[in-house]
Design a protein around this motif. Structure first.
Motif, PDB file in Angstrom:
ATOM      1  N   ALA A 165       0.948  -1.171  -0.151  1.00 13.66           N
ATOM      2  CA  ALA A 165       0.099   0.130  -0.098  1.00 13.66           C
ATOM      3  C   ALA A 165       0.751   1.166   0.071  1.00 13.66           C
ATOM      4  CB  ALA A 165      -0.999   0.070   1.281  1.00 13.66           C
ATOM      5  N   TRP A 166       0.397   2.449  -0.664  1.00 11.12           N
ATOM      6  CA  TRP A 166       1.071   3.820  -0.693  1.00 11.12           C
ATOM      7  C   TRP A 166       0.264   4.490   0.383  1.00 11.12           C
ATOM      8  CZ3 TRP A 166       5.545   5.290  -2.392  1.00 11.12           C
ATOM      9  CH2 TRP A 166       6.320   4.568  -3.204  1.00 11.12           C
ATOM     10  N   PHE A 167       0.678   5.467   1.279  1.00 10.40           N
ATOM     11  CA  PHE A 167      -0.013   6.103   2.162  1.00 10.40           C
ATOM     12  C   PHE A 167       0.708   7.597   1.873  1.00 10.40           C
ATOM     13  CE2 PHE A 167      -2.014   3.285   5.064  1.00 10.40           C
ATOM     14  CZ  PHE A 167      -1.332   2.018   4.781  1.00 10.40           C
ATOM     15  N   ARG A 168       0.019   8.448   2.142  1.00 14.07           N
ATOM     16  CA  ARG A 168       0.502   9.879   2.277  1.00 14.07           C
ATOM     17  C   ARG A 168       0.196  10.684   3.783  1.00 14.07           C
ATOM     18  NH1 ARG A 168      -2.708  12.570  -2.675  1.00 14.07           N
ATOM     19  NH2 ARG A 168      -4.606  12.757  -1.790  1.00 14.07           N
ATOM     20  N   GLN A 169       1.066  11.488   3.972  1.00 14.22           N
ATOM     21  CA  GLN A 169       0.795  12.508   5.107  1.00 14.22           C
ATOM     22  C   GLN A 169       1.091  13.644   4.890  1.00 14.22           C
ATOM     23  OE1 GLN A 169       2.448  11.261   8.920  1.00 14.22           O
ATOM     24  NE2 GLN A 169       0.907  12.270  10.176  1.00 14.22           N
ATOM     25  N   ALA A 170       0.227  14.674   4.780  1.00 11.05           N
ATOM     26  CA  ALA A 170       0.551  15.955   4.483  1.00 11.05           C
ATOM     27  C   ALA A 170       0.616  16.888   6.027  1.00 11.05           C
ATOM     28  CB  ALA A 170      -0.746  16.684   3.836  1.00 11.05           C
ATOM     29  N   GLY A 198      -0.088  18.576   9.317  1.00  5.77           N
ATOM     30  CA  GLY A 198      -1.003  18.976  10.006  1.00  5.77           C
ATOM     31  C   GLY A 198      -2.306  17.820   9.683  1.00  5.77           C
ATOM     32  N   LYS A 199      -2.128  16.796   8.792  1.00  4.38           N
ATOM     33  CA  LYS A 199      -3.286  15.966   8.630  1.00  4.38           C
ATOM     34  C   LYS A 199      -2.846  14.527   8.885  1.00  4.38           C
ATOM     35  CE  LYS A 199      -5.239  18.515   4.570  1.00  4.38           C
ATOM     36  NZ  LYS A 199      -5.802  18.507   3.276  1.00  4.38           N
ATOM     37  N   GLU A 200      -3.733  13.684   9.080  1.00  2.00           N
ATOM     38  CA  GLU A 200      -3.680  12.033   9.523  1.00  2.00           C
ATOM     39  C   GLU A 200      -3.024  11.548   8.189  1.00  2.00           C
ATOM     40  OE1 GLU A 200      -7.063  11.624  12.879  1.00  2.00           O
ATOM     41  OE2 GLU A 200      -6.943  10.438  11.020  1.00  2.00           O
ATOM     42  N   ARG A 201      -2.156  10.416   8.285  1.00  2.00           N
ATOM     43  CA  ARG A 201      -1.909   9.722   7.237  1.00  2.00           C
ATOM     44  C   ARG A 201      -3.014   8.785   6.615  1.00  2.00           C
ATOM     45  NH1 ARG A 201       3.661   6.787   8.444  1.00  2.00           N
ATOM     46  NH2 ARG A 201       2.438   6.043  10.054  1.00  2.00           N
ATOM     47  N   GLU A 202      -3.149   8.851   5.321  1.00  2.00           N
ATOM     48  CA  GLU A 202      -4.089   8.487   4.528  1.00  2.00           C
ATOM     49  C   GLU A 202      -3.503   7.366   3.645  1.00  2.00           C
ATOM     50  OE1 GLU A 202      -6.767  10.780   2.018  1.00  2.00           O
ATOM     51  OE2 GLU A 202      -4.819  11.928   1.527  1.00  2.00           O
ATOM     52  N   SER A 203      -4.270   6.203   3.498  1.00  2.00           N
ATOM     53  CA  SER A 203      -4.054   5.230   2.243  1.00  2.00           C
ATOM     54  C   SER A 203      -4.546   5.655   1.026  1.00  2.00           C
ATOM     55  CB  SER A 203      -4.779   3.880   2.797  1.00  2.00           C
ATOM     56  OG  SER A 203      -4.321   2.919   1.794  1.00  2.00           O
ATOM     57  N   VAL A 204      -3.888   5.938  -0.090  1.00  2.00           N
ATOM     58  CA  VAL A 204      -3.976   6.179  -1.153  1.00  2.00           C
ATOM     59  C   VAL A 204      -4.329   4.934  -2.355  1.00  2.00           C
ATOM     60  CG1 VAL A 204      -3.335   8.640  -0.922  1.00  2.00           C
ATOM     61  CG2 VAL A 204      -1.767   6.800  -1.943  1.00  2.00           C
ATOM     62  N   GLU A 227      -2.944  19.753  -3.468  1.00  2.00           N
ATOM     63  CA  GLU A 227      -3.407  18.989  -2.494  1.00  2.00           C
ATOM     64  C   GLU A 227      -2.750  17.623  -2.518  1.00  2.00           C
ATOM     65  OE1 GLU A 227      -5.145  20.586  -4.785  1.00  2.00           O
ATOM     66  OE2 GLU A 227      -7.008  19.611  -5.191  1.00  2.00           O
ATOM     67  N   ASP A 228      -1.925  17.175  -3.522  1.00  2.00           N
ATOM     68  CA  ASP A 228      -1.418  15.921  -3.375  1.00  2.00           C
ATOM     69  C   ASP A 228       0.065  16.068  -2.652  1.00  2.00           C
ATOM     70  OD1 ASP A 228      -2.407  15.318  -6.727  1.00  2.00           O
ATOM     71  OD2 ASP A 228      -3.198  14.636  -4.960  1.00  2.00           O
ATOM     72  N   TYR A 248       4.690   7.149   1.581  1.00  2.00           N
ATOM     73  CA  TYR A 248       5.296   6.081   2.198  1.00  2.00           C
ATOM     74  C   TYR A 248       4.735   5.027   1.449  1.00  2.00           C
ATOM     75  CZ  TYR A 248       5.944   9.233   6.282  1.00  2.00           C
ATOM     76  OH  TYR A 248       6.389  10.001   7.084  1.00  2.00           O
ATOM     77  N   CYS A 249       5.639   3.879   1.346  1.00  2.00           N
ATOM     78  CA  CYS A 249       5.042   2.540   1.075  1.00  2.00           C
ATOM     79  C   CYS A 249       5.114   1.496   2.162  1.00  2.00           C
ATOM     80  CB  CYS A 249       5.791   2.062  -0.313  1.00  2.00           C
ATOM     81  SG  CYS A 249       7.745   1.654   0.047  1.00  2.00           S
TER      82      CYS A 249
END
Length: 121
Positions: free
Chosen positions: A34-39, A41-47, A88-89, A94-95
């Motif tokens: 899975a790939w995740f991202r975290q911006a 001030g935001k929670e990490r999300e699975s994309v 916004e991307d 993270y993988c």
């Protein structure tokens, strides 16, 4: 298994990047990825996520139609192709690896280091 994400950088809105996630120590072919991202001030999300065989994929609504996850088990690498990038991307990407696509999206067993993606407007 050790994971290393790379390929991040600065790109203009509308541009593209491809992020490789290289595995070492063990073959990635036995894992869902899975790939995740975290911006900031935001929670990490699975994309995006992919099964070990590549037969099934998941995409978050925010990236559907723009991002593509794929894998080359012979190269022990999973890719995230990101097209039509938007500001916004912008995030650290993270993988991660696990033993099923759904569980890997929620709680992976192994994490790689992140790579920064910055999209300018």
């Amino acid at each position: 298994v050790q994971l290393q994400a790379s390929g991040g950088g600065l790109v203009q809105a509308g541009g593209s990047l491809r992020l490789p996630c290289a595995g070492s120590g063990r073959t990635l072919s036995r894992y869902a990825i899975a790939w995740f991202r975290q911006a900031p001030g935001k929670e990490r999300e699975s994309v995006a996520a992919i099964t070990w065989s590549g037969s099934s994929r998941y995409y978050a609504d925010s990236v559907k139609g723009r991002f593509t996850i794929s894998r080359d088990n012979a190269k022990n690498t999973v890719y995230l192709q990101m097209n039509s990038l938007k500001p916004e991307d912008t995030a650290v990407y993270y993988c991660a690896a696990g033993y099923g696509i759904d569980s890997t999206r929620r709680a992976p067993d192994y994490w790689g280091q992140g790579t920064q993606v910055t999209v300018s407007s």
